[in-house]
Design an enzyme around this catalytic site. Structure first.
Site, PDB file in Angstrom:
ATOM      1  CB  SER A 255     -27.719  12.778 -28.964  1.00 55.79           C
ATOM      2  OG  SER A 255     -27.069  11.600 -28.522  1.00 55.79           O
ATOM      3  CE  LYS A 256     -22.073  18.130 -24.529  1.00 56.18           C
ATOM      4  NZ  LYS A 256     -22.024  19.198 -23.589  1.00 56.18           N
ATOM      5  NE  ARG A 257     -26.731   9.248 -21.954  1.00 57.25           N
ATOM      6  CZ  ARG A 257     -27.534   8.205 -22.066  1.00 57.25           C
ATOM      7  NH1 ARG A 257     -28.616   8.287 -22.817  1.00 57.25           N
ATOM      8  NH2 ARG A 257     -27.275   7.104 -21.410  1.00 57.25           N
TER       9      ARG A 257
END
Length: 487
Positions: A255-257
RNA sequence: GGGGUUAUCGUCUAGCGGGAAGGACGCCGGUCUCUCAAGCCGGAGAAGGGGGUUCGAAUCCCCCUGACCCUACCA
């Protein structure tokens, strides 16, 4: 007549092109090509808060870089335009209103606060949170009072429960989900008048005559909800195939996170990855061709792709394996192509010092040892430097040797004899120097390497000499000799 | 909490009732070489646990466990 295969990638422009999205796009593309069908690109941009044009552009650029081409899309149009949901707001509303008039959906006047309160209570009691359907049978007076207060309603679709929703998933097999686990009547149009994802996809997939929906397995519950909508609209649903997700080595969803730019396709382009390598890696990550091939092109993938051979379990993103593919493609793709792709990484150098052919030869000898193309910048630096800096430790350990001095001075004498342009021929001259002096191996080659490049490690020595040319070789050997202690 | 998906070497996978469980990346060793790679050759390395079914199970069934996903007026 069998339906012509139509599949799509439908990203929402709320972020850059993600590795997972790229893989889903790739599988859809491969499936379309394999069955001589149509691959559609459509934008799910109903989240006006987070959507951004720059993301749209990044997604388009990324897929284009990977050579995944669509047949219909927002940029090129097509028979089922528009291909952006924000241009179809009224259409979704019309469909929703039909549902209302048929008693399958209703206006919901609950405010966000009310909804939150309801969920809080439910959590305290049992834990299960779901919409309790309080607006389903709202009285005429209450409704009138809500409207008087100018409360703006959302539209909810009635989820019939309990009942089992089943489908045969093209990847996972039989899947059954109880409608009671779907969270109650679902909002299909937000109070701002914009259709919600689960509703808009169904309408779009119907409008665009999708025959198969291949997407991530995080959509499995959505599929159950969507199946109910297909039924309410009296339409046949497409076939579904849910691909397992991509994890990191800690088994967390990519994920980008958590992973930032590491999931951004464009980062791989900037870092010197070959699109062919990424496509090959992504393709074989969760799918294995029946032929057992490891290395294959996009076009070959189109011939072999088979949904039933897509893995059911998640794959872990392994950069090492990507590197292996990348190194392979750097070494095996046509030299002219690699040279073109290498140029941005050579931008800080003065390329005019060499002919185009020589630049190609420089790339040719350097690409043998690269895993990512960006590594060519430090690796090629010595070709362009005006003068070579020989590290002190090499001066002390190497140039201080009597044999090094002899080798370099002998080589200097023979510079005129060097057949520049002929790699093997140049190497032969060095060998002849060694023979005459009775020096061989590292004692012979390393001083030359150090003089020419400032390092004992690098590409083939013959190629280095041959490409550097007479003037550079001469001046570099002279400079190195000047550093050799006078004996 | 509820629901769902899933489980073969460290990683990606092959297999689909009878094999010494195969391949690839990585790792280790060898070979080649002036070096680093690449190439070539070789090696170590796997069925989550428990029940069944069967003459026989990685393969079929059940339970447990773990991991992950979903559980919004986000998509």
């Amino acid at each position: 007549m069998p339906d012509q295969v139509r599949v799509r990638i439908a990203p929402s422009p709320t972020g850059n092109l993600h590795l997972g999205t790229a893989r889903t796009a790739l599988y859809n593309y491969l499936y379309a090509r394999r069955h001589h069908g149509t691959f559609v690109f459509r934008l799910e941009d109903t989240d006006e808060e987070r959507s951004d044009e720059t993301f749209t552009q990044d997604i388009i650029d990324g897929l284009t870089w990977l050579d995944i081409k669509w047949d219909e899309g927002p940029d090129i149009g097509g028979p089922f335009a528009p291909y952006r949901q924000t241009e179809k707001i009224d259409h979704y509303n019309n469909v929703a209103n039909q549902l209302i008039s048929r008693g399958l959906a209703y206006l919901c006047f609950c405010s966000p606060d009310e909804l939150n309160e309801m969920r809080e209570e439910q959590k305290e009691q049992g834990g299960l949170t779901r919409y309790d359907g309080r607006c389903r049978h709202i009285s005429a007076e209450k409704r009138a009072s809500h409207e008087e207060q100018e409360r703006i309603p959302s539209i909810r679709f009635i989820v019939d429960e309990p009942r089992v929703i089943s489908w045969h998933d093209a990847i996972k097999g039989e899947i059954n989900i109880d409608s009671s686990d779907l969270g109650g009547d679902m909002v299909i149009v937000k109070s701002n008048g914009v259709a919600i994802y689960n509703f808009a996809v169904v309408v779009d997939d119907l409008d665009m005559k999708m025959t198969h929906v291949i997407r991530g397995e995080d959509h499995i519950h959505n599929t159950a909800k969507q199946l109910l909508l297909y039924e309410a609209l009296g339409k046949t649903a497409p076939e579904f195939g849910h691909v397992a997700l991509i994890f990191d080595h800690e088994r967390r969803k990519l994920s980008k996170r958590h992973h930032g730019e590491a999931v951004h396709i464009d980062k791989y382009r900037r870092d010197g990855y070959m699109p062919e390598a990424l496509v090959n890696y992504l393709a074989q990550m969760s799918w294995s061709p029946a032929e057992g091939k490891e290395i294959f092109t996009l076009a070959e993938g189109c011939e072999m792709f088979d949904l039933s051979r897509v893995s059911k379990s998640p794959a872990i993103f392994d950069i090492q394996k990507l590197h292996w593919f990348n190194g392979h493609y750097i070494r095996h793709l046509p030299l002219t192509l690699i040279t073109e792709r290498a140029k941005p990484f050579l931008a800080s150098f003065d390329l005019s010092a060499y002919s185009h052919h020589e630049i190609e030869q420089i790339v040719a000898c350097l690409r043998e040892s690269l895993t990512v193309l960006s590594e060519i910048t430090p690796a090629s630096k010595f070709f362009f430097d005006k003068a070579i800096v020989i590290p002190q430790d090499l001066q002390d350990s190497l140039l201080s040797k009597q044999s090094s001095r002899s080798v370099l001075s002998k080589l200097l004498e023979k510079t005129k004899l060097m057949p520049f342009g002929d790699h093997a021929g140049c190497k032969a001259i060095v060998d002849s120097v060694g023979k005459e002096l009775g020096v061989k191996g590292k004692d012979l080659y390393w001083p030359v390497r150090a003089a020419l490049s400032g390092a004992t490690q690098g590409p083939d020595l013959g190629s280095m000499i041959s490409l550097l040319g007479e003037a550079r070789v001469k001046s570099r050997v002279e400079s190195a000799l000047a550093l050799c202690p006078q004996l």
